[in-house]
Motif scaffolding. Sequence first.
Motif, PDB file in Angstrom:
ATOM      1  N   ASP A   1     144.332  82.353  60.883  1.00 14.20           N
ATOM      2  CA  ASP A   1     143.840  82.491  59.508  1.00 14.20           C
ATOM      3  C   ASP A   1     142.481  81.846  59.312  1.00 14.20           C
ATOM      4  O   ASP A   1     141.784  82.141  58.333  1.00 14.20           O
ATOM      5  CB  ASP A   1     144.842  81.870  58.520  1.00 14.20           C
ATOM      6  CG  ASP A   1     146.104  82.710  58.382  1.00 14.20           C
ATOM      7  OD1 ASP A   1     146.046  83.911  58.699  1.00 14.20           O
ATOM      8  OD2 ASP A   1     147.136  82.148  57.981  1.00 14.20           O
TER       9      ASP A   1
ATOM     10  N   ILE B   1     139.853  84.426  58.906  1.00 12.88           N
ATOM     11  CA  ILE B   1     140.000  85.367  57.807  1.00 12.88           C
ATOM     12  C   ILE B   1     139.274  84.844  56.577  1.00 12.88           C
ATOM     13  O   ILE B   1     139.355  83.649  56.252  1.00 12.88           O
ATOM     14  CB  ILE B   1     141.485  85.596  57.466  1.00 12.88           C
ATOM     15  CG1 ILE B   1     142.256  86.049  58.723  1.00 12.88           C
ATOM     16  CG2 ILE B   1     141.638  86.629  56.354  1.00 12.88           C
ATOM     17  CD1 ILE B   1     141.768  87.356  59.312  1.00 12.88           C
TER      18      ILE B   1
ATOM     19  N   HIS C   1     139.222  85.027  50.530  1.00 12.13           N
ATOM     20  CA  HIS C   1     139.769  85.922  49.510  1.00 12.13           C
ATOM     21  C   HIS C   1     140.543  87.095  50.114  1.00 12.13           C
ATOM     22  O   HIS C   1     140.942  88.009  49.397  1.00 12.13           O
ATOM     23  CB  HIS C   1     138.636  86.466  48.632  1.00 12.13           C
ATOM     24  CG  HIS C   1     137.638  87.302  49.373  1.00 12.13           C
ATOM     25  ND1 HIS C   1     136.672  86.759  50.204  1.00 12.13           N
ATOM     26  CD2 HIS C   1     137.450  88.650  49.428  1.00 12.13           C
ATOM     27  CE1 HIS C   1     135.941  87.724  50.725  1.00 12.13           C
ATOM     28  NE2 HIS C   1     136.405  88.883  50.272  1.00 12.13           N
ATOM     29  N   GLN C   2     140.753  87.070  51.417  1.00 13.99           N
ATOM     30  CA  GLN C   2     141.469  88.155  52.072  1.00 13.99           C
ATOM     31  C   GLN C   2     142.798  87.672  52.641  1.00 13.99           C
ATOM     32  O   GLN C   2     142.981  86.485  52.904  1.00 13.99           O
ATOM     33  CB  GLN C   2     140.620  88.745  53.217  1.00 13.99           C
ATOM     34  CG  GLN C   2     139.346  89.425  52.772  1.00 13.99           C
ATOM     35  CD  GLN C   2     139.618  90.785  52.146  1.00 13.99           C
ATOM     36  OE1 GLN C   2     140.761  91.160  51.936  1.00 13.99           O
ATOM     37  NE2 GLN C   2     138.559  91.525  51.846  1.00 13.99           N
ATOM     38  N   LYS C   3     143.728  88.613  52.822  1.00 11.93           N
ATOM     39  CA  LYS C   3     145.021  88.319  53.427  1.00 11.93           C
ATOM     40  C   LYS C   3     145.283  89.321  54.545  1.00 11.93           C
ATOM     41  O   LYS C   3     145.041  90.518  54.389  1.00 11.93           O
ATOM     42  CB  LYS C   3     146.154  88.405  52.402  1.00 11.93           C
ATOM     43  CG  LYS C   3     146.120  87.338  51.324  1.00 11.93           C
ATOM     44  CD  LYS C   3     147.326  87.484  50.401  1.00 11.93           C
ATOM     45  CE  LYS C   3     147.344  86.413  49.331  1.00 11.93           C
ATOM     46  NZ  LYS C   3     148.530  86.535  48.429  1.00 11.93           N
ATOM     47  N   LYS C   4     145.789  88.833  55.679  1.00 16.20           N
ATOM     48  CA  LYS C   4     146.081  89.732  56.793  1.00 16.20           C
ATOM     49  C   LYS C   4     147.143  90.766  56.418  1.00 16.20           C
ATOM     50  O   LYS C   4     147.088  91.911  56.867  1.00 16.20           O
ATOM     51  CB  LYS C   4     146.551  88.926  58.014  1.00 16.20           C
ATOM     52  CG  LYS C   4     145.471  88.090  58.673  1.00 16.20           C
ATOM     53  CD  LYS C   4     145.870  87.619  60.065  1.00 16.20           C
ATOM     54  CE  LYS C   4     147.045  86.674  60.021  1.00 16.20           C
ATOM     55  NZ  LYS C   4     147.349  86.130  61.376  1.00 16.20           N
ATOM     56  N   ASP C   5     148.096  90.362  55.589  1.00 15.60           N
ATOM     57  CA  ASP C   5     149.170  91.278  55.222  1.00 15.60           C
ATOM     58  C   ASP C   5     148.673  92.484  54.426  1.00 15.60           C
ATOM     59  O   ASP C   5     149.369  93.492  54.331  1.00 15.60           O
ATOM     60  CB  ASP C   5     150.242  90.545  54.418  1.00 15.60           C
ATOM     61  CG  ASP C   5     151.203  89.782  55.322  1.00 15.60           C
ATOM     62  OD1 ASP C   5     151.044  89.885  56.550  1.00 15.60           O
ATOM     63  OD2 ASP C   5     152.076  89.080  54.796  1.00 15.60           O
ATOM     64  N   THR C   6     147.475  92.377  53.857  1.00 14.75           N
ATOM     65  CA  THR C   6     146.905  93.528  53.152  1.00 14.75           C
ATOM     66  C   THR C   6     146.727  94.691  54.121  1.00 14.75           C
ATOM     67  O   THR C   6     146.874  95.854  53.757  1.00 14.75           O
ATOM     68  CB  THR C   6     145.547  93.167  52.536  1.00 14.75           C
ATOM     69  OG1 THR C   6     145.717  92.064  51.640  1.00 14.75           O
ATOM     70  CG2 THR C   6     144.940  94.349  51.785  1.00 14.75           C
TER      71      THR C   6
ATOM     72  N   TYR D   1     157.563  90.720  49.334  1.00 15.34           N
ATOM     73  CA  TYR D   1     156.363  90.638  48.508  1.00 15.34           C
ATOM     74  C   TYR D   1     156.566  89.589  47.423  1.00 15.34           C
ATOM     75  O   TYR D   1     157.519  89.638  46.664  1.00 15.34           O
ATOM     76  CB  TYR D   1     156.058  91.991  47.875  1.00 15.34           C
ATOM     77  CG  TYR D   1     154.799  92.006  47.051  1.00 15.34           C
ATOM     78  CD1 TYR D   1     153.567  91.784  47.657  1.00 15.34           C
ATOM     79  CD2 TYR D   1     154.845  92.221  45.679  1.00 15.34           C
ATOM     80  CE1 TYR D   1     152.402  91.790  46.904  1.00 15.34           C
ATOM     81  CE2 TYR D   1     153.688  92.221  44.921  1.00 15.34           C
ATOM     82  CZ  TYR D   1     152.477  92.014  45.553  1.00 15.34           C
ATOM     83  OH  TYR D   1     151.329  92.015  44.797  1.00 15.34           O
TER      84      TYR D   1
ATOM     85  N   ASP E   1     152.003  87.480  44.404  1.00 14.41           N
ATOM     86  CA  ASP E   1     150.862  86.603  44.186  1.00 14.41           C
ATOM     87  C   ASP E   1     149.677  87.334  43.602  1.00 14.41           C
ATOM     88  O   ASP E   1     148.824  86.750  42.963  1.00 14.41           O
ATOM     89  CB  ASP E   1     150.443  85.948  45.518  1.00 14.41           C
ATOM     90  CG  ASP E   1     151.452  84.884  45.938  1.00 14.41           C
ATOM     91  OD1 ASP E   1     152.225  84.450  45.060  1.00 14.41           O
ATOM     92  OD2 ASP E   1     151.469  84.512  47.114  1.00 14.41           O
ATOM     93  N   ASP E   2     149.607  88.635  43.853  1.00 13.23           N
ATOM     94  CA  ASP E   2     148.430  89.381  43.436  1.00 13.23           C
ATOM     95  C   ASP E   2     148.551  89.936  42.029  1.00 13.23           C
ATOM     96  O   ASP E   2     147.653  90.599  41.529  1.00 13.23           O
ATOM     97  CB  ASP E   2     148.178  90.549  44.410  1.00 13.23           C
ATOM     98  CG  ASP E   2     147.821  90.030  45.784  1.00 13.23           C
ATOM     99  OD1 ASP E   2     147.276  88.919  45.864  1.00 13.23           O
ATOM    100  OD2 ASP E   2     148.110  90.744  46.752  1.00 13.23           O
TER     101      ASP E   2
END
Length: 236
Positions: A68, A71, A74-79, A104, A107-108
């Motif tokens: 991480d 990364i 502001h990004q997430k790998k799960d996206t 899920y 959080d978003d």
Amino acid sequence: MSNSKVSMKLLIDTQGKRVLFAEAGKDCVDFLFHILSLPVATVISLLKAQEMEGSLPNLYQSLENLNDTYILPHQKKDTYLKPMLPVSSSSFPLLALTDDGDDYDGDDCDDGDEFQKKFYRCANGCNFKYISDDPRAACPSCRQLFTKTVTYVAPPAVKVAAEVGGLVKGVVTYMVMDDLTIKPMSTISSITMLNKFNIKEVGALEEKVVTLGMDEAVKLLKASLQSKKVLTDVFF
């Protein structure tokens, strides 16, 4: 994943050792068409255990293993690894190809009015002739800033019968070919198919009802990427 399953009836040519076609209802056809909407990352994730060929699994694994630290904040790998499906899972209640939906954490998005669209008007009103979604805008008539909030009222929702969902209509039976060609079924189309396959011995034909659960769904998905004889490869 839902524990519900769907089924189809295969017509098998025992002499030719092949599935000629299958009879399927709405729920099964909805599932098959649902495959088209799956993101590539979801397909790769599902097929990793099936030893998917090609280099895409390596790409997926690389991002999965990437620390991480690399990364952006502001990004997430799960996206990318677990993208949200473009079609609501409620449209396909009988069978979902992924069981990650319960993970899920929301959080978003938050409940409440944060995501309700806001509109504004000028302090003078100007007969509500002008509104804006930006409070920095100015009224073309009086030049006052749009500082007054206007409440948006949505039209009444159209009620849809609970049994109506998915993609196709459920008033007919569908024919699913070995290569996953799908079309409405009729007596004439069945006879035409038998002639096309040059079936001489009707006694050599056998009916078999098969059920699609998670294992069969993944096998179908893999076979559809590699074969023109999907039903035969998976069920015969």
